[in-house]
Write an enzyme that holds these catalytic residues in place. Structure first.
Site, short mmCIF file in Angstrom:
data_model
loop_
_atom_site.label_atom_id
_atom_site.label_comp_id
_atom_site.label_asym_id
_atom_site.label_seq_id
_atom_site.Cartn_x
_atom_site.Cartn_y
_atom_site.Cartn_z
N GLN A 47 0.85 -1.22 0.00
CA GLN A 47 0.00 0.00 0.00
C GLN A 47 0.87 1.25 0.00
O GLN A 47 2.05 1.18 0.32
CB GLN A 47 -0.88 -0.01 1.27
CG GLN A 47 -1.83 -1.19 1.32
CD GLN A 47 -2.44 -1.42 2.69
OE1 GLN A 47 -3.64 -1.56 2.79
NE2 GLN A 47 -1.64 -1.52 3.75
N ASP A 67 -2.84 0.43 12.77
CA ASP A 67 -2.53 1.65 13.51
C ASP A 67 -2.54 1.38 15.03
O ASP A 67 -2.13 2.23 15.81
CB ASP A 67 -3.53 2.75 13.15
CG ASP A 67 -4.97 2.28 13.26
OD1 ASP A 67 -5.65 2.20 12.23
OD2 ASP A 67 -5.41 1.95 14.38
N ASP A 83 -1.65 -7.80 10.80
CA ASP A 83 -1.84 -6.85 9.71
C ASP A 83 -0.87 -7.21 8.58
O ASP A 83 0.27 -7.57 8.85
CB ASP A 83 -1.57 -5.40 10.19
CG ASP A 83 -2.12 -4.39 9.21
OD1 ASP A 83 -3.00 -3.60 9.60
OD2 ASP A 83 -1.71 -4.42 8.02
N ASP A 137 -10.58 -5.22 11.46
CA ASP A 137 -10.42 -3.77 11.34
C ASP A 137 -9.64 -3.52 10.05
O ASP A 137 -8.43 -3.22 10.06
CB ASP A 137 -9.65 -3.26 12.57
CG ASP A 137 -9.35 -1.78 12.50
OD1 ASP A 137 -8.63 -1.29 13.40
OD2 ASP A 137 -9.81 -1.12 11.54
N SER A 138 -10.33 -3.73 8.93
CA SER A 138 -9.61 -3.76 7.65
C SER A 138 -9.89 -2.49 6.84
O SER A 138 -10.76 -1.70 7.18
CB SER A 138 -10.10 -4.96 6.82
OG SER A 138 -11.40 -4.68 6.33
N THR A 139 -9.16 -2.36 5.76
CA THR A 139 -9.44 -1.31 4.79
C THR A 139 -10.70 -1.72 4.01
O THR A 139 -11.29 -2.76 4.30
CB THR A 139 -8.24 -1.20 3.81
OG1 THR A 139 -7.74 -2.50 3.53
CG2 THR A 139 -7.14 -0.34 4.41
N1 SAM Z 1 -10.09 2.32 10.20
C1 SAM Z 1 -9.74 2.01 8.82
C2 SAM Z 1 -10.98 1.85 7.96
O1 SAM Z 1 -12.06 1.62 8.52
O2 SAM Z 1 -10.84 1.94 6.72
C3 SAM Z 1 -8.92 0.75 8.80
C4 SAM Z 1 -7.76 0.87 9.73
S1 SAM Z 1 -6.41 -0.18 9.51
C5 SAM Z 1 -5.21 0.98 9.03
C6 SAM Z 1 -6.75 -1.13 8.07
C7 SAM Z 1 -5.66 -2.18 7.92
O3 SAM Z 1 -6.12 -3.32 7.19
C8 SAM Z 1 -4.43 -1.68 7.16
O4 SAM Z 1 -3.38 -1.49 8.08
C9 SAM Z 1 -4.14 -2.78 6.13
O5 SAM Z 1 -2.76 -3.07 6.03
C10 SAM Z 1 -4.91 -3.95 6.74
N2 SAM Z 1 -5.22 -5.04 5.80
C11 SAM Z 1 -5.76 -4.96 4.56
N3 SAM Z 1 -5.89 -6.19 4.03
C12 SAM Z 1 -5.43 -7.08 4.95
C13 SAM Z 1 -5.30 -8.51 5.00
N4 SAM Z 1 -5.68 -9.29 3.97
N5 SAM Z 1 -4.79 -9.07 6.12
C14 SAM Z 1 -4.40 -8.30 7.17
N6 SAM Z 1 -4.50 -6.94 7.20
C15 SAM Z 1 -5.00 -6.35 6.09
#
Ligand code: SAM
Length: 280
Positions: A35, A90, A110, A160-162
Site C-alpha cells: 500500500q 494503527d 496486519d 479492522d480492515s481497509t
Molecule cells: N479504520 C480504517 C478503515 O475503517 O478503513 C482501517 C484501519 S487499519 C489501518 C486497516 C488495515 O487493514 C491496514 O493497516 C491494512 O494493512 C490492513 N489489511 C488490509 N488487508 C489485509 C489482510 N488481507 N490481512 C491483514 N491486514 C490487512
C-alpha cells in the site's frame, strides 16, 4: 489525493462527494509492497494517516471508531479471553481491547508492517499499549492466518480492515467468514467494519448474507458517527457463533473499569437501533 497544496481531499466518485482536510505539511510517505502510506499534519484534525489515498485515522476522531470496533463486541461476549484483530495496523483497536482486564491474549495480524511503523512514528497514543505482555503483533495476510488457525482458537475476531478492495477484498467473503467460524469457540463473535450505512448498503447486506451462509447464527449491524470516513456515518457488523449479539452485558458495560471518550452502555444500546431503510 490533494486538490491543491493546502488541502488533502478524498473523493467518493460513486456518490459524487468528497471530504477535505486543510494540511500544514506532509510528515511521511512510503510505498510498501502492499500500500501507499502517507501521514499529514492537518490544521484541525491533528495527524492524518491515509492508505492508498483514503483516510485511515486522524487524531481528532479515531476514538469513536476504535472504541466502537472493540467495546460492543467485548461486552457482548460472556467472558472474552483470546482476541484476534485482523488489520488494525494503527494499533488503536488493540489499545481498546487491552483495556478489558479479562482479555489474556490479543493477537494482531496486519498484512502491512509499514502501517504499524508509521503509527509508531506519528501516532504515539495509538501504540502505547503495544508493550502490554498480552499483545502479540504479527505481519501476515489475515485471510491465511484465520484459514490456518486451529478450530476454537479465539473468543473474538475483530476485522479492522481497509475497504473491500485490494488486499482486504477477501476479508468480506463467505470463505473467510467460514474460516472465522471454525477458528471461533462456541459463544464466540466476529465484528467487522462494514462501511457507510448511507453509501454502502449493498456491502452491509452482502456481509450479513455471507456471514449467515458461513454458519453464523445471527448478525447485527451497529451504527455510529465517524466524521472523517465517507458520509460521516459508519458501521460495524457483529455475528455470533451459537449466540445472538442482540443482547450484551449491560451492567458490566455500565460499570466499565476503564475510561472511554465515546462508548458507554447507552451508546451501545443506541448503536443497535437501526433506521427504517436499514431494517428493510
Ligand atoms: N479504520 C480504517 C478503515 O475503517 O478503513 C482501517 C484501519 S487499519 C489501518 C486497516 C488495515 O487493514 C491496514 O493497516 C491494512 O494493512 C490492513 N489489511 C488490509 N488487508 C489485509 C489482510 N488481507 N490481512 C491483514 N491486514 C490487512
Amino acid at each position: 489525493m490533494t486538490l491543491d497544496k493546502n488541502w488533502y481531499t478524498e473523493i467518493y466518485p460513486a456518490d459524487g462527494a468528497a471530504f477535505s482536510l486543510k494540511v500544514k505539511k506532509k510528515l511521511h510517505d512510503v510505498q510498501t509492497p502492499y500500500q501507499h502510506i502517507e501521514v499529514y499534519e492537518t490544521e484541525g484534525f491533528g495527524t492524518l494517516m491515509t492508505i492508498d489515498g483514503l483516510v485511515m485515522v486522524t487524531d481528532r476522531d479515531n476514538f469513536i471508531y476504535h472504541e466502537m470496533m472493540s467495546h460492543p463486541v467485548l461486552f457482548t461476549h460472556a467472558n472474552p479471553k483470546n482476541v484476534l484483530i485482523i488489520g488494525g495496523g494503527d494499533c488503536g483497536t488493540l489499545r481498546e481491547v487491552l483495556k478489558h482486564p479479562g482479555v489474556v491474549q490479543a493477537q494482531q495480524v496486519d498484512i502491512d508492517e509499514g502501517v504499524t511503523r508509521a503509527a509508531e512514528l506519528h501516532f504515539p497514543d495509538l501504540v502505547d499499549s503495544n508493550s502490554d505482555p498480552r499483545a502479540e503483533l504479527y505481519f501476515d495476510d489475515g485471510i491465511k492466518w484465520v484459514a490456518d488457525a486451529a478450530p476454537g482458537s479465539y473468543d473474538i475476531i475483530i476485522v479492522d480492515s481497509t475497504d473491500p478492495v485490494g488486499p482486504a477484498e477477501g476479508l468480506f467473503s463467505e470463505a473467510f467468514f467460514r474460516s472465522c467460524h471454525r477458528a471461533l469457540r462456541d459463544g464466540g463473535l466476529i465484528v467487522q467494519q462494514s462501511e457507510s450505512p448511507l453509501f454502502h448498503q449493498k456491502i452491509i447486506n452482502d456481509m450479513h448474507s455471507a456471514m449467515r451462509r458461513a454458519g453464523f447464527d445471527s448478525t447485527l449491524t451497529l451504527n455510529f458517527p465517524q466524521c472523517s470516513y465517507p458520509s460521516g456515518w459508519w458501521s460495524a457488523t457483529l455475528a455470533g457463533k451459537g449466540m445472538a449479539p442482540t443482547s450484551f452485558r449491560e451492567q458490566d458495560a455500565a460499570r466499565k473499569p476503564f475510561k472511554t471518550l465515546y462508548y458507554n452502555a447507552a451508546i451501545h444500546r443506541a448503536a443497535m437501533a437501526l433506521p427504517e431503510f436499514m431494517l428493510r
